[in-house]
Design a protein around this motif. Structure first.
Motif, PDB file in Angstrom:
ATOM      1  N   VAL A 352      48.993   6.186  23.304  1.00  0.00           N
ATOM      2  CA  VAL A 352      48.649   5.974  21.867  1.00  0.00           C
ATOM      3  C   VAL A 352      48.296   7.167  20.954  1.00  0.00           C
ATOM      4  CG1 VAL A 352      47.339   3.693  22.151  1.00  0.00           C
ATOM      5  CG2 VAL A 352      46.150   5.710  22.301  1.00  0.00           C
ATOM      6  N   ARG A 353      48.092   8.038  21.589  1.00  0.00           N
ATOM      7  CA  ARG A 353      48.031   9.568  20.861  1.00  0.00           C
ATOM      8  C   ARG A 353      49.224   9.941  20.416  1.00  0.00           C
ATOM      9  NH1 ARG A 353      43.204  11.827  20.008  1.00  0.00           N
ATOM     10  NH2 ARG A 353      41.542  11.400  21.615  1.00  0.00           N
ATOM     11  N   GLU A 354      50.280   9.668  21.128  1.00  0.00           N
ATOM     12  CA  GLU A 354      51.739  10.132  20.850  1.00  0.00           C
ATOM     13  C   GLU A 354      52.110   9.306  19.590  1.00  0.00           C
ATOM     14  OE1 GLU A 354      53.270  11.045  25.331  1.00  0.00           O
ATOM     15  OE2 GLU A 354      54.297   9.574  24.173  1.00  0.00           O
ATOM     16  N   VAL A 355      51.708   8.256  19.268  1.00  0.00           N
ATOM     17  CA  VAL A 355      52.149   7.489  17.986  1.00  0.00           C
ATOM     18  C   VAL A 355      51.431   8.036  16.751  1.00  0.00           C
ATOM     19  CG1 VAL A 355      51.909   5.317  16.903  1.00  0.00           C
ATOM     20  CG2 VAL A 355      51.878   5.254  19.268  1.00  0.00           C
ATOM     21  N   THR A 356      50.145   8.525  16.801  1.00  0.00           N
ATOM     22  CA  THR A 356      49.610   8.963  15.652  1.00  0.00           C
ATOM     23  C   THR A 356      48.601  10.003  15.989  1.00  0.00           C
ATOM     24  OG1 THR A 356      48.144   8.959  13.565  1.00  0.00           O
ATOM     25  CG2 THR A 356      48.000   7.155  15.615  1.00  0.00           C
ATOM     26  N   PRO A 357      48.531  11.346  15.507  1.00  0.00           N
ATOM     27  CA  PRO A 357      47.387  12.382  15.954  1.00  0.00           C
ATOM     28  C   PRO A 357      46.011  11.700  15.297  1.00  0.00           C
ATOM     29  CG  PRO A 357      48.768  13.209  14.138  1.00  0.00           C
ATOM     30  CD  PRO A 357      49.338  11.807  14.420  1.00  0.00           C
ATOM     31  N   ASP A 358      46.125  10.717  14.204  1.00  0.00           N
ATOM     32  CA  ASP A 358      44.894  10.231  13.571  1.00  0.00           C
ATOM     33  C   ASP A 358      43.930   9.381  14.481  1.00  0.00           C
ATOM     34  OD1 ASP A 358      45.755  11.604  11.562  1.00  0.00           O
ATOM     35  OD2 ASP A 358      46.665   9.536  10.760  1.00  0.00           O
ATOM     36  N   ILE A 359      43.601   9.849  15.543  1.00  0.00           N
ATOM     37  CA  ILE A 359      42.648   9.327  16.627  1.00  0.00           C
ATOM     38  C   ILE A 359      41.530  10.319  17.157  1.00  0.00           C
ATOM     39  CG2 ILE A 359      42.479   8.170  18.848  1.00  0.00           C
ATOM     40  CD1 ILE A 359      45.367   7.094  18.499  1.00  0.00           C
ATOM     41  N   GLU A 360      40.492   9.783  16.609  1.00  0.00           N
ATOM     42  CA  GLU A 360      39.114  10.756  17.220  1.00  0.00           C
ATOM     43  C   GLU A 360      38.983  10.530  18.734  1.00  0.00           C
ATOM     44  OE1 GLU A 360      36.227  11.401  13.499  1.00  0.00           O
ATOM     45  OE2 GLU A 360      35.362  11.001  15.489  1.00  0.00           O
ATOM     46  N   ASP A 361      38.927   9.351  19.078  1.00  0.00           N
ATOM     47  CA  ASP A 361      38.702   9.060  20.502  1.00  0.00           C
ATOM     48  C   ASP A 361      39.105   7.509  20.871  1.00  0.00           C
ATOM     49  OD1 ASP A 361      37.584   9.511  23.085  1.00  0.00           O
ATOM     50  OD2 ASP A 361      35.709   9.860  22.452  1.00  0.00           O
ATOM     51  N   VAL A 362      38.985   7.188  22.274  1.00  0.00           N
ATOM     52  CA  VAL A 362      39.388   5.857  22.424  1.00  0.00           C
ATOM     53  C   VAL A 362      38.395   5.483  23.676  1.00  0.00           C
ATOM     54  CG1 VAL A 362      41.839   6.295  21.999  1.00  0.00           C
ATOM     55  CG2 VAL A 362      41.064   6.516  24.502  1.00  0.00           C
ATOM     56  N   ARG A 363      38.195   4.183  23.838  1.00  0.00           N
ATOM     57  CA  ARG A 363      37.774   3.681  24.921  1.00  0.00           C
ATOM     58  C   ARG A 363      38.642   2.627  25.657  1.00  0.00           C
ATOM     59  NH1 ARG A 363      35.028   7.452  24.451  1.00  0.00           N
ATOM     60  NH2 ARG A 363      32.848   7.708  24.672  1.00  0.00           N
ATOM     61  N   VAL A 364      38.618   2.456  26.581  1.00  0.00           N
ATOM     62  CA  VAL A 364      39.455   1.428  27.392  1.00  0.00           C
ATOM     63  C   VAL A 364      38.383   0.325  27.960  1.00  0.00           C
ATOM     64  CG1 VAL A 364      41.094   0.671  29.386  1.00  0.00           C
ATOM     65  CG2 VAL A 364      41.116   3.090  28.277  1.00  0.00           C
ATOM     66  N   VAL A 365      38.727  -0.965  27.500  1.00  0.00           N
ATOM     67  CA  VAL A 365      37.838  -2.025  27.969  1.00  0.00           C
ATOM     68  C   VAL A 365      38.737  -2.795  28.683  1.00  0.00           C
ATOM     69  CG1 VAL A 365      36.160  -3.829  27.356  1.00  0.00           C
ATOM     70  CG2 VAL A 365      36.295  -1.769  26.068  1.00  0.00           C
ATOM     71  N   VAL A 366      38.350  -3.037  30.096  1.00  0.00           N
ATOM     72  CA  VAL A 366      39.028  -3.899  30.609  1.00  0.00           C
ATOM     73  C   VAL A 366      38.099  -5.124  31.212  1.00  0.00           C
ATOM     74  CG1 VAL A 366      40.058  -4.332  33.180  1.00  0.00           C
ATOM     75  CG2 VAL A 366      40.224  -2.030  32.213  1.00  0.00           C
ATOM     76  N   HIS A 367      38.902  -6.290  30.680  1.00  0.00           N
ATOM     77  CA  HIS A 367      38.180  -7.684  30.665  1.00  0.00           C
ATOM     78  C   HIS A 367      38.527  -8.183  32.278  1.00  0.00           C
ATOM     79  CE1 HIS A 367      36.872  -7.911  26.622  1.00  0.00           C
ATOM     80  NE2 HIS A 367      37.819  -7.354  26.271  1.00  0.00           N
ATOM     81  N   THR A 368      37.688  -8.617  33.097  1.00  0.00           N
ATOM     82  CA  THR A 368      38.059  -8.896  34.293  1.00  0.00           C
ATOM     83  C   THR A 368      37.468 -10.262  34.316  1.00  0.00           C
ATOM     84  OG1 THR A 368      35.965  -8.343  35.278  1.00  0.00           O
ATOM     85  CG2 THR A 368      37.551  -6.688  35.508  1.00  0.00           C
ATOM     86  N   MET A 369      38.394 -10.873  35.460  1.00  0.00           N
ATOM     87  CA  MET A 369      37.922 -12.369  35.638  1.00  0.00           C
ATOM     88  C   MET A 369      37.964 -12.554  37.124  1.00  0.00           C
ATOM     89  SD  MET A 369      39.511 -15.680  34.076  1.00  0.00           S
ATOM     90  CE  MET A 369      41.027 -15.487  34.842  1.00  0.00           C
ATOM     91  N   HIS A 370      36.885 -13.022  37.714  1.00  0.00           N
ATOM     92  CA  HIS A 370      36.597 -12.810  39.183  1.00  0.00           C
ATOM     93  C   HIS A 370      36.902 -11.651  39.784  1.00  0.00           C
ATOM     94  CE1 HIS A 370      36.803 -17.294  38.506  1.00  0.00           C
ATOM     95  NE2 HIS A 370      38.098 -17.234  38.208  1.00  0.00           N
ATOM     96  N   GLY A 371      36.638 -10.759  38.899  1.00  0.00           N
ATOM     97  CA  GLY A 371      36.822  -9.299  39.346  1.00  0.00           C
ATOM     98  C   GLY A 371      38.044  -8.553  39.366  1.00  0.00           C
TER      99      GLY A 371
END
Lengths: 441, 441
Positions: A352-371
């Protein structure tokens, strides 16, 4: 025979039920061949031996192997594309590409390597009870998981019928299962889990002929195993593979289902402390480290897999003498798995940073089901007062889909509202209660 | 040798350069075997013979074949799944599923059928100049186009190296081409065309080692051929297959590129008037009708393919005696092809109507580029004053993506603003000027 008569057949009794002493002798001979091959043909390993002032013949017993340093995923990435190949390219018949990462890895197979992996798939299928009268539905994404091709080859070698169903929709998968009277389903646990609601909606569970599920490369938790067995009316068997070797059948469950028998005649497995690298006592949990013993094209010495498991001591009632690995249910690095696709949060951020430099920071959220990872969401923080245009977001989604084969939820949030990162790199894991609503797979 | 010395090799000279008289004798013998097989083992064909009071042995010469009615796509759909199989299921080793349609078709292959198709792929590759030192990048979507597996098998049989690149993104395809020094690209023309802008952006055209492109199953127009050859620096060769047989190499170009040599020893091809069904004079354009001559699992007699082409008379300077088919550039039915995926507008309509009954009418708009389908848009008319919620639209998109592997643009319009339908079912074709902006493939 006695208790043995209830067991599934053994594909290669000579190899799978070998006397332990003979097995260890075979391992040592093959290890020495592999070390010689690597030292002679692979600059990376040749340098290692030189730096250590060590000769392959100094490894006189299996326990001497610890004198050689580990090979890491970073080593493989740096050697891309052909730096770790031990044969000339004209001897390589097939290249498989691990695309699901920003730093690609390529594995080359000789004709003999393909035969070996096909043999291991035949062993795995046979030990799960698959036979030549079965109909095997191979429901993997062939781009994201090239190990899927080995299911085709295994089915052919076994003489069973197979259908490369790939990842057509759940409703088509179900239609194929019913119409083709598929008896075996091979897929990731996530993909199979996602078929269950569709099966219930269609009311076709009683029309299935499934007997056996072959599940990998994600590990099977007891909960997920139970859901799959109840939901699809089959017996679930786990396969274990190493993503860096791309192949799925390094270890597989037998009818006893008390661990996965390792193909020890072709691979030497150690369990080490992920922090210190020192060997664990037999039965203790640690990182799985693999050395190939018969691989020609892409031999690896002491590869750190990042998978956490333990070896189970003692003989198995199935008659196989091959050691058993407990199901691999967690990692000792940042790798995430969503719908069977493994990736690093760092790769996602890079895309995603390759798409635009206008990113301060990111968080990845993984939604799990039954782990199991079911959906991935990316929280993107932009500079105060800023906002990314819809086309930029669409490009990000599209790039991630193309690179990882995963649909991505994107949300813009002010930097101060980003959650704290979890234990792994900028990642939060959220367990959901209800099934997903059909995000594109 | 003389002029022949410039030619590519011939994989199977005995078959490909056979004396025409001997070839026709072989065709007749195989036709009689096929008719006997079908009449004995396939109820559908047995009934046809009974209804006509005809016996297979009444077909004494190739021209007698016209006494037997055509087989249509609808016949195949009605016979789903196994109604047209001519061998017991235990003799079938592989099932392939044509998923890209609301009415599925399944083709079963015996071991001998797989060998035959692999042989035809070897012929096609060899006639395009592919040899055992080549590196073949197989860039098809294995789910949407199961014929892709035959490229793998052909490469193996040829002894060439191959990589199942599947449909990873254009930038990864380019990276693989450069890093693996791929000399052959096998893909749809659309997919290859979409790599060219990415290649130019990356500025890596000079790093490619491509020599040859193998393109199918869409036909190559002179314009597209030129764009591919210029853009990728390769020589483009066309393959022809029949979607209902799933396989790609029924006919293939030789170095002369004056038509595609048909595998006449395994298939009998007629050209008929699409309206009357009567035979066309040699050289005239018409619908391609195919009869299998050696297929065991799924023999087809006089299949109407819907493809429009013509046979080219006269010998070919390459030395092959097999008749040549002109490139197939249009259909005589409603089928559309977008990014290499063929589908019927009726199927698309059915998929979205299954999501909600609140649809008055639809129009399918295919945006083409250089005459190739590049994007598909669906105009949905809802009852006056109504509007479909975003979740319903998302479900439609997702179902179409799962069923056809295509991203879909959706637009709601008042019924009175729907364009008039074109010549084909509710369809409008719009030629675009500029390349697409990376809609998900």
């Amino acid at each position: 025979m006695g208790a043995m008569s209830m067991e599934h057949a053994v594909w290669n009794p000579q190899a799978e039920c070998m006397d332990r002493e003979a097995l260890e002798q075979l391992q040592l001979e093959r290890l020495q061949m592999t070390l010689n091959l690597a030292a002679r043909n692979v600059d990376f390993y040749a340098k290692r031996f030189r730096d250590l002032a060590l000769l392959p013949e100094d490894i006189r017993q299996l326990s001497d192997l610890t004198k050689i340093p580990f090979t890491t995923r970073d080593d493989l990435v740096r050697a891309y594309p052909y730096g770790l190949f031990a044969v000339p390219l004209r001897s390589v018949v097939q290249l498989r590409f691990a695309a699901a990462s920003a730093e690609p890895i390529v594995v080359g197979y000789t004709r003999q390597d393909i035969r070996m992996w096909t043999e291991l798939m035949c062993r795995a299928m046979t030990s799960a009870g698959v036979g030549r009268t079965d109909v095997i539905q191979v429901a993997f994404h062939y781009s994201q998981f090239p190990g899927a091709f080995t299911f085709n080859q295994g089915a052919e070698a076994l003489g069973a019928m197979f259908t490369p169903a790939a990842t057509v929709s759940a409703s088509l998968q179900i239609r194929m299962m019913v119409d083709f009277r598929s008896t075996i389903l091979a897929s990731t646990p996530s993909f199979a889990l996602n078929m269950i609601p569709a099966l219930n909606v269609a009311g076709r569970k009683n029309d299935l002929h499934l007997r056996i599920g072959l599940f990998g490369p994600e590990g099977l938790t007891p909960k997920v195993r139970d859901l799959l067995e109840q939901g699809l009316g089959l017996k679930a068997y786990a396969l274990y593979g190493v993503a860096e070797m791309i192949e799925p059948a390094l270890a597989a469950e037998c009818s006893q289902q008390r661990g996965l028998h390792l193909a020890e005649d072709h691979f030497l497995v150690e369990i080490v402390d992920p922090d210190t690298g020192s060997p664990k006592v037999l039965g203790e949990e640690g990182e799985v480290v693999v050395t190939s013993l018969s691989t020609q094209g892409y031999p690896l010495i002491r590869l750190r897999t990042g998978d956490v498991s333990r070896l189970q001591p003692g003989p198995c009632p199935c008659g196989r003498t091959l050691a058993r690995l407990s199901p691999v249910l967690r990692r000792c690095d940042d790798a995430l798995t969503v719908r069977g696709v493994r990736f690093y949060p760092q790769s996602l951020e890079r895309i995603v940073r390759e798409v635009t430099p206008d990113i301060e920071d990111v968080r990845v959220v993984v939604h799990t089901m039954h782990g199991l990872g079911d959906q991935v969401e990316l929280l993107v923080a932009v500079p105060q007062g800023g906002s990314l245009p819809g086309t930029v977001l669409e490009t990000m989604r599209s790039r991630v889909r193309r690179a990882l084969g995963l649909g991505l939820r994107l949300r813009q949030v002010p930097a101060q509202r980003l959650p704290l990162a979890g234990l792994t790199y900028k990642t939060t894991i959220l367990e959901k209660e209800s099934p997903s609503t059909g995000l594109p797979f």
